[in-house]
Design a protein around this motif. Sequence first.
Motif, PDB file in Angstrom:
ATOM      1  N   ALA A 242       0.823  -1.205   0.000  1.00 34.88           N
ATOM      2  CA  ALA A 242       0.000   0.000   0.000  1.00 34.88           C
ATOM      3  C   ALA A 242       0.860   1.260   0.000  1.00 34.88           C
ATOM      4  O   ALA A 242       0.568   2.229  -0.704  1.00 34.88           O
ATOM      5  N   LEU A 243       1.953   1.245   0.782  1.00 32.45           N
ATOM      6  CA  LEU A 243       2.849   2.400   0.799  1.00 32.45           C
ATOM      7  C   LEU A 243       3.470   2.639  -0.575  1.00 32.45           C
ATOM      8  O   LEU A 243       3.618   3.781  -1.020  1.00 32.45           O
ATOM      9  N   SER A 244       3.845   1.554  -1.242  1.00 35.12           N
ATOM     10  CA  SER A 244       4.562   1.678  -2.510  1.00 35.12           C
ATOM     11  C   SER A 244       3.714   2.301  -3.613  1.00 35.12           C
ATOM     12  O   SER A 244       4.248   2.836  -4.589  1.00 35.12           O
ATOM     13  N   LEU A 245       2.390   2.225  -3.459  1.00 35.24           N
ATOM     14  CA  LEU A 245       1.506   2.808  -4.475  1.00 35.24           C
ATOM     15  C   LEU A 245       1.400   4.319  -4.354  1.00 35.24           C
ATOM     16  O   LEU A 245       0.857   4.968  -5.249  1.00 35.24           O
ATOM     17  N   ARG A 248       4.794   9.411  -3.860  1.00 36.82           N
ATOM     18  CA  ARG A 248       5.771  10.133  -3.044  1.00 36.82           C
ATOM     19  C   ARG A 248       6.719   9.184  -2.329  1.00 36.82           C
ATOM     20  O   ARG A 248       7.777   9.599  -1.852  1.00 36.82           O
ATOM     21  N   ILE A 249       6.356   7.912  -2.250  1.00 37.96           N
ATOM     22  CA  ILE A 249       7.145   6.936  -1.505  1.00 37.96           C
ATOM     23  C   ILE A 249       7.832   5.951  -2.438  1.00 37.96           C
ATOM     24  O   ILE A 249       9.033   5.737  -2.353  1.00 37.96           O
ATOM     25  N   TYR A 253      13.298  -0.527  -2.067  1.00 37.36           N
ATOM     26  CA  TYR A 253      13.863  -0.590  -0.715  1.00 37.36           C
ATOM     27  C   TYR A 253      12.798  -0.617   0.376  1.00 37.36           C
ATOM     28  O   TYR A 253      13.046  -0.238   1.512  1.00 37.36           O
ATOM     29  N   LEU A 254      11.606  -1.082   0.032  1.00 34.64           N
ATOM     30  CA  LEU A 254      10.556  -1.236   1.040  1.00 34.64           C
ATOM     31  C   LEU A 254      10.231  -2.708   1.273  1.00 34.64           C
ATOM     32  O   LEU A 254       9.119  -3.035   1.659  1.00 34.64           O
TER      33      LEU A 254
END
Length: 454
Positions: A242-245, A248-249, A253-254
């Motif tokens: 969800a963060l990778s979508l 801005r993020i 590396y996640l």
Amino acid sequence: MRVTVIGTGYLGATHAACMAELGAEVLGVDIDPDRITALSEARVPFYEPGLDEMIRRHVGSGRLSFTTSLRRAAEFGDVHFLCVGTPQRPDSGSADLSYLFSAVDGLAPYLRRTSLIIGKSTVPVGTAARLTERLRRQCGPDVPVEVAWNPEFLQEGTAVENTLDPDRLVFGVSSDFAEQVLRDLYADLIARGVPVVVTDIPTSELIKSSANAFLATKVSFINAVAEVCEAAGADVRKLAEALSLDPRIGHTYLRPGIGFGGGCLPKDLRALRARADELGVGHALRFLGEVDEINLRARERVIELAREECGGSLAGRRVCVLGAAFKPNSDDIRDSPALAVAAALRDLGSEVSVYDPKAADNARKQFPDLDYALSAADAAQGAAVVLHLTEWAEFGELDPAAIGEVVAERRIIDGRNTLDGDRWRAAGWRYRALGRNVPQRLPARLLPSRQPAA
């Protein structure tokens, strides 16, 4: 153009071959005669996909050659790339610049004409200025010598691709002459549209170390959140997705796991902090200390999981470790999380068997007390628990049922969060992964029924 590349390790050998590929005549220089002999015979003394074929082709054509002589290097080229190592000092977090200074001190007495020294090694800000003063003292006013910086952004396993198809080129220069030389060297890449950032030298020195510190922070951030996910019964992989979508993020590396290692991120992170302390602004980067600690804690967490799976004690238990290199597609074991975990398990009394497709020979030299297998199945023989610690593609293709036939207990800890957990569970394995202490979904009949709306 005739260029020399001083230092022929991972960075230097790759850069030398790629400069030849871009059309330059290249002379690689190193103080290690065995390495120079191997490269002169087109034998690459480490594993990097695609590099051996490229070196073989250009050594054969005569465009690429190697020597131990800095005198010959000074006579050969007008452009000299510095690609020597800048490891962490044993007594502090600072970078050890002795190899860099030694290379320049060895070259300077033989310089007789206008020369451009181009640094590629990752260095603390202010290093180029120190090299410039050093060269001026040794060469005198009659030999025009200039220093520029062209930081590398290679990733082991894709180093050739990163050099020939980079996402940017950084030119740290103090004159139009130096900028033009760099533009000429990389003319083919620039013509293909590779972005060029031209800046002053101190900024160029900071760009690479800042990039590595930022990437290290992303890795440690997701691993810190993984600890929270385990405590809360959440799934860090879905969280990371969800963060990778979020543009801005981004997704790089996640990936949660046992953290970063290798010859760059850990030592560059510490060197940047040390340099900030020297400049009187250490407080600005104090948070990087926590980034480092989180990274090391991730290794401890996988050991804790292994202990849990073995009933609270690892003494006398056989453990299979899949992976020794710090990352796949490389035989580099510098600061390898996988080997750090394997060594710690051995110290706790485990019988540890390690398998890695490429890095076993290097690992054996540094950790001779570990057992090394010739295949994943051999390593898993009689194991009480299997640890997946380097994400080689072949580990993702293992047959859980077949491996299950040789282990003592079907227990696997996915330290890289890349295996198909459902596939391993279906074969009767107990599957654990960092940040994914997620309870099994309840069958539909056990879910609470919906209440009619009032």
